[in-house]
Design an enzyme around this catalytic site. Structure first.
Site, PDB file in Angstrom:
ATOM      1  N   LYS A 184      21.889  -2.654   2.876  1.00  0.00           N
ATOM      2  CA  LYS A 184      21.263  -2.598   1.554  1.00  0.00           C
ATOM      3  C   LYS A 184      21.188  -4.017   1.006  1.00  0.00           C
ATOM      4  O   LYS A 184      22.212  -4.671   0.823  1.00  0.00           O
ATOM      5  CB  LYS A 184      22.068  -1.709   0.611  1.00  0.00           C
TER       6      LYS A 184
ATOM      7  N   LYS B  65      17.605  -0.431   3.273  1.00  0.00           N
ATOM      8  CA  LYS B  65      17.009  -0.374   1.935  1.00  0.00           C
ATOM      9  C   LYS B  65      16.793  -1.793   1.434  1.00  0.00           C
ATOM     10  O   LYS B  65      17.727  -2.600   1.514  1.00  0.00           O
ATOM     11  CB  LYS B  65      17.943   0.388   0.995  1.00  0.00           C
TER      12      LYS B  65
END
Length: 337
Positions: A204, A259
């Protein structure tokens, strides 16, 4: 066949197989299906509550009763799972984020309601503290504002266990603390939640694409001008992502998340190719907002770019895609079938 042995033009005409629709279909390498889609939903307290998210046209925060009506449509479309993100009232936020593991919290109540009415629908819960902290960070902070790793992990364990006890099928730690996957796996095992899966947000990035999401869950104002650079990944790095993913797998993650999505498809490809594990991608709020804004200005065909963007994520190696387009894409796939 090696490049050196390939036949040359005109013996090889690459356009020949593109001549007809049937031959294009026969040689298509990747296909998007409803089975690839996960629908993120924002959940409010109260009843018959519906709030638009201004920075994400078409996306709404829903109270649990309206969420159930939405879920009925998602099940009919064949969407396999939803991902829940609670909108925490300001008065429930605190420095220690204790509302995160309240058995009667919004997320926990939403899980129980969904699993009671739609047991076949997969329910994924977000394990992170930012919706519950007064400062908008994903963890417990010290006097200087630095996010403390081990103290945060202790809180995340309580949150994940509360989700599993409510009936969540998958807990998804999105905080990027070191060691949290192993600790969460251990507490789930100790409490007999042996089939509760962990979807780790393993790669992320500290991305500028998250702004509309923070508006949607109500953490943007709390975060203010702060950032998450001390725990989310540097967008410049790729090898570090592979290291992060490998560590989370070793600690017990069943699936991993990259992400954001489209700006990080090289990371998706590396994770899938090098580690061969279930790999998920979050097409984040900023990606959604850009597509919709361009379409509303008449600059892009929304359905066309929606489907192309999702197919590109699939082509890069994604096994599943969290996307705010999930319902619209499922409707289009059904209409085109």
């Amino acid at each position: 066949m090696s490049q050196g042995n390939q036949r040359q033009f005109p013996a090889t005409r690459m356009r020949r197989m593109r001549f007809d629709g049937f031959s294009r279909r026969l040689m298509q390498e990747n296909k998007l299906s409803v089975d690839d889609l996960i629908y993120p939903v924002f959940v409010l307290d109260g009843e018959n509550q519906r709030e638009a998210v201004p920075s994400m046209p078409g996306v709404e925060r829903l109270s649990i009763d309206l969420l159930l009506k939405e879920a009925e449509e998602l099940v009919a479309l064949g969407i396999p799972a939803v991902a829940l993100f609670p909108v925490t009232p300001l008065e429930a936020k605190s420095l220690d984020a204790k509302e995160a593991w309240n058995p009667q919290g919004i997320a926990q109540r939403a899980v129980r309601a969904l699993k009671a009415q739609f047991p076949e629908l997969g329910v994924i819960t977000d394990v992170a503290l930012d919706p519950f902290t007064t400062h908008g960070q994903d963890g417990i902070i010290d006097d200087s504002g630095y996010v403390l790793n081990d103290e945060t992990v202790e809180a995340l364990k309580k949150q994940a266990l509360s989700h599993a006890e409510a009936g969540a099928d998958i807990v998804a730690p999105s905080d990027m603390m070191d060691g949290r996957i192993g600790e969460i796996r251990a507490v789930l095992e100790e409490n007999q939640h042996i089939n509760t899966r962990i979807l780790s947000y393993a790669a992320k990035y500290a991305s500028a694409y998250y702004g509309p999401f923070r508006d949607a869950v109500g953490s943007s104002a709390n975060l203010g001008k702060g950032n998450k650079n001390s725990y989310q990944m540097d967008p410049a790095n790729t090898d570090e992502a592979i290291h992060e993913v490998a560590l989370d797998l070793k600690e017990g993650a069943d699936m991993v998340m990259v992400k954001p999505g489209m700006p990080y498809l090289d990371i998706v490809r590396r994770v899938k190719s090098e580690l061969q594990v279930p790999t998920f991608v979050y097409q984040v709020s900023g990606e959604y907002a850009m597509h919709v804004a361009a379409a509303e200005n008449g600059w892009l065909d929304l359905d066309a770019v929606m489907m192309e963007s999702l197919l590109c994520i699939k082509r890069a190696g994604a096994d599943g895609i969290l996307t705010y387009f999930a319902k619209r894409a499922a409707q289009k796939l059904k209409a085109d079938a």
